[in-house]
Design a protein around this motif. Structure first.
Motif, mmCIF file in Angstrom:
data_model
loop_
_atom_site.group_PDB
_atom_site.id
_atom_site.type_symbol
_atom_site.label_atom_id
_atom_site.label_comp_id
_atom_site.label_asym_id
_atom_site.label_seq_id
_atom_site.Cartn_x
_atom_site.Cartn_y
_atom_site.Cartn_z
ATOM 1 N N THR A 74 0.699 -1.186 0.031
ATOM 2 C CA THR A 74 -0.020 0.011 -0.097
ATOM 3 C C THR A 74 0.828 0.997 -0.038
ATOM 4 O OG1 THR A 74 -0.066 -0.073 2.323
ATOM 5 C CG2 THR A 74 -2.001 -0.969 1.316
ATOM 6 N N ALA A 75 0.422 2.302 -0.370
ATOM 7 C CA ALA A 75 1.141 3.617 -0.671
ATOM 8 C C ALA A 75 1.360 4.126 0.622
ATOM 9 C CB ALA A 75 0.351 4.606 -1.175
ATOM 10 N N ASN A 76 0.508 3.939 1.879
ATOM 11 C CA ASN A 76 0.672 4.363 3.176
ATOM 12 C C ASN A 76 1.077 3.025 3.847
ATOM 13 O OD1 ASN A 76 0.474 5.090 5.877
ATOM 14 N ND2 ASN A 76 -1.651 5.983 5.822
ATOM 15 N N PRO A 77 2.153 2.773 4.307
ATOM 16 C CA PRO A 77 2.561 1.482 5.039
ATOM 17 C C PRO A 77 1.812 1.476 6.211
ATOM 18 C CG PRO A 77 4.481 3.076 5.095
ATOM 19 C CD PRO A 77 3.501 3.814 4.041
ATOM 20 N N ASN A 78 1.377 2.423 6.889
ATOM 21 C CA ASN A 78 0.474 2.266 8.206
ATOM 22 C C ASN A 78 -0.535 1.548 8.063
ATOM 23 O OD1 ASN A 78 2.266 4.102 9.647
ATOM 24 N ND2 ASN A 78 0.872 5.774 9.193
ATOM 25 N N ASN A 79 -1.279 1.297 6.719
ATOM 26 C CA ASN A 79 -2.461 0.894 6.410
ATOM 27 C C ASN A 79 -2.155 -0.760 5.683
ATOM 28 O OD1 ASN A 79 -4.099 2.708 7.247
ATOM 29 N ND2 ASN A 79 -4.004 3.737 5.276
ATOM 30 N N ASP A 80 -0.801 -1.187 5.618
ATOM 31 C CA ASP A 80 -0.408 -2.288 5.071
ATOM 32 C C ASP A 80 -0.959 -3.538 5.880
ATOM 33 O OD1 ASP A 80 1.565 -2.623 2.481
ATOM 34 O OD2 ASP A 80 1.636 -4.246 3.840
ATOM 35 N N PRO A 81 -1.323 -4.463 5.314
ATOM 36 C CA PRO A 81 -1.585 -5.747 5.873
ATOM 37 C C PRO A 81 -0.242 -6.313 6.556
ATOM 38 C CG PRO A 81 -2.411 -5.975 3.501
ATOM 39 C CD PRO A 81 -1.557 -4.545 3.741
ATOM 40 N N LEU A 82 0.902 -6.008 6.320
ATOM 41 C CA LEU A 82 2.075 -6.312 7.084
ATOM 42 C C LEU A 82 1.901 -5.670 8.414
ATOM 43 C CD1 LEU A 82 5.012 -5.992 4.708
ATOM 44 C CD2 LEU A 82 4.288 -8.102 5.786
ATOM 45 N N CYS A 83 0.974 -4.843 8.795
ATOM 46 C CA CYS A 83 1.077 -3.881 10.103
ATOM 47 C C CYS A 83 0.064 -4.589 10.952
ATOM 48 C CB CYS A 83 1.099 -2.283 10.013
ATOM 49 S SG CYS A 83 2.678 -1.726 9.092
ATOM 50 N N LYS A 84 -0.680 -5.378 10.107
ATOM 51 C CA LYS A 84 -1.923 -5.871 10.907
ATOM 52 C C LYS A 84 -1.770 -7.281 11.539
ATOM 53 C CE LYS A 84 -4.830 -2.663 8.354
ATOM 54 N NZ LYS A 84 -4.218 -1.458 8.802
ATOM 55 N N GLY A 85 -1.137 -7.373 12.445
ATOM 56 C CA GLY A 85 -0.914 -8.888 13.118
ATOM 57 C C GLY A 85 0.105 -9.702 12.215
ATOM 58 N N ILE A 86 0.995 -9.247 11.635
ATOM 59 C CA ILE A 86 1.842 -10.388 10.966
ATOM 60 C C ILE A 86 3.340 -10.105 11.637
ATOM 61 C CG2 ILE A 86 3.071 -10.744 8.758
ATOM 62 C CD1 ILE A 86 0.112 -11.118 8.715
ATOM 63 N N ALA A 87 3.933 -11.270 11.666
ATOM 64 C CA ALA A 87 5.178 -11.314 12.285
ATOM 65 C C ALA A 87 6.195 -12.201 11.421
ATOM 66 C CB ALA A 87 5.120 -12.030 13.877
ATOM 67 N N VAL A 88 7.353 -12.300 11.913
ATOM 68 C CA VAL A 88 8.186 -13.265 10.962
ATOM 69 C C VAL A 88 8.732 -14.188 12.173
ATOM 70 C CG1 VAL A 88 10.245 -13.381 9.779
ATOM 71 C CG2 VAL A 88 8.882 -11.670 9.140
ATOM 72 N N LYS A 89 8.633 -15.738 11.589
ATOM 73 C CA LYS A 89 9.270 -16.866 12.538
ATOM 74 C C LYS A 89 10.616 -17.098 11.696
ATOM 75 C CE LYS A 89 8.047 -21.477 13.957
ATOM 76 N NZ LYS A 89 6.964 -22.516 13.534
ATOM 77 N N VAL A 90 11.784 -16.870 12.483
ATOM 78 C CA VAL A 90 13.064 -16.922 12.014
ATOM 79 C C VAL A 90 13.768 -18.319 12.773
ATOM 80 C CG1 VAL A 90 15.093 -15.709 11.735
ATOM 81 C CG2 VAL A 90 13.006 -14.554 11.855
ATOM 82 N N THR A 91 14.484 -18.978 11.943
ATOM 83 C CA THR A 91 14.982 -20.388 12.587
ATOM 84 C C THR A 91 16.291 -20.028 11.961
ATOM 85 O OG1 THR A 91 12.929 -21.468 12.513
ATOM 86 C CG2 THR A 91 14.906 -22.868 12.532
ATOM 87 N N TYR A 92 17.291 -20.419 12.754
ATOM 88 C CA TYR A 92 18.878 -20.812 12.446
ATOM 89 C C TYR A 92 19.270 -21.722 13.294
ATOM 90 C CZ TYR A 92 23.540 -19.334 10.734
ATOM 91 O OH TYR A 92 24.711 -19.432 10.378
ATOM 92 N N GLN A 93 20.288 -22.537 12.882
ATOM 93 C CA GLN A 93 20.923 -23.393 13.854
ATOM 94 C C GLN A 93 20.218 -24.000 15.108
ATOM 95 O OE1 GLN A 93 24.776 -21.694 14.544
ATOM 96 N NE2 GLN A 93 25.501 -22.077 12.544
#
Length: 161
Positions: A74-93
């Protein structure tokens, strides 16, 4: 006759615009590949202030992640779906953490994530600077930041765990 046709054209324009906006909103949400594992690299950053989601961040002290500009829709990142309850699960070693998306990384490609300093330190010493070959995936979280397990509607089994 000419006036009636012009009125129909003018009356239809707002409906067409609303349909395009609705289609665009659906596409934005669908663009985030929830629970799709990716392999890439991570760096870290220490910015403080307002993140792309419009909230105060301090990447030197908080657990969070900035994801590639290519995932923002989205043009306004505040309204982006990424800002609405999205996280990143990171795995390493053998270690896994889940960090909320709070910011955008303008220099990252689609498989490169920029972790906050404490999130990066979970996996490697800060002096390393880059972690190659880690896996990560977008996940949905609850309002309290907990990961919400997704259930397969056919088998009832948990997906992405």
């Amino acid at each position: 006759m000419r006036i009636t046709r012009n009125l129909r054209i003018w009356a239809g324009a707002p409906l067409a615009a609303a349909a395009l906006i609705a289609l665009g909103a659906g596409t934005a949400s669908a663009a985030i590949p929830i629970n799709k594992p990716m392999t890439g690299k991570a760096t870290y950053y220490t910015d403080a202030g307002y993140g792309a989601c419009g909230t105060q961040i301090n990447a030197s002290t908080q657990l969070l992640v900035a994801v590639s500009h290519t995932w923002w829709t989205t043009a306004n990142p505040n309204n982006d779906p990424l800002c609405k309850g999205i996280a990143v699960k990171v795995t390493y070693q053998g270690r896994t953490i889940t960090v909320p998306v709070k910011d955008k990384c303008p220099s990252c490609d689609s498989t490169h994530i920029d972790l906050s300093q404490p999130a990066f330190a979970t996996f490697a010493p800060l002096g390393q600077g880059v972690i190659n070959g880690l896996s990560w995936q977008f996940v949905k979280t609850g309002l309290a930041g907990r990961t919400i397990p997704l259930t397969d509607p056919i088998t009832g089994s948990t997906i992405g765990r």
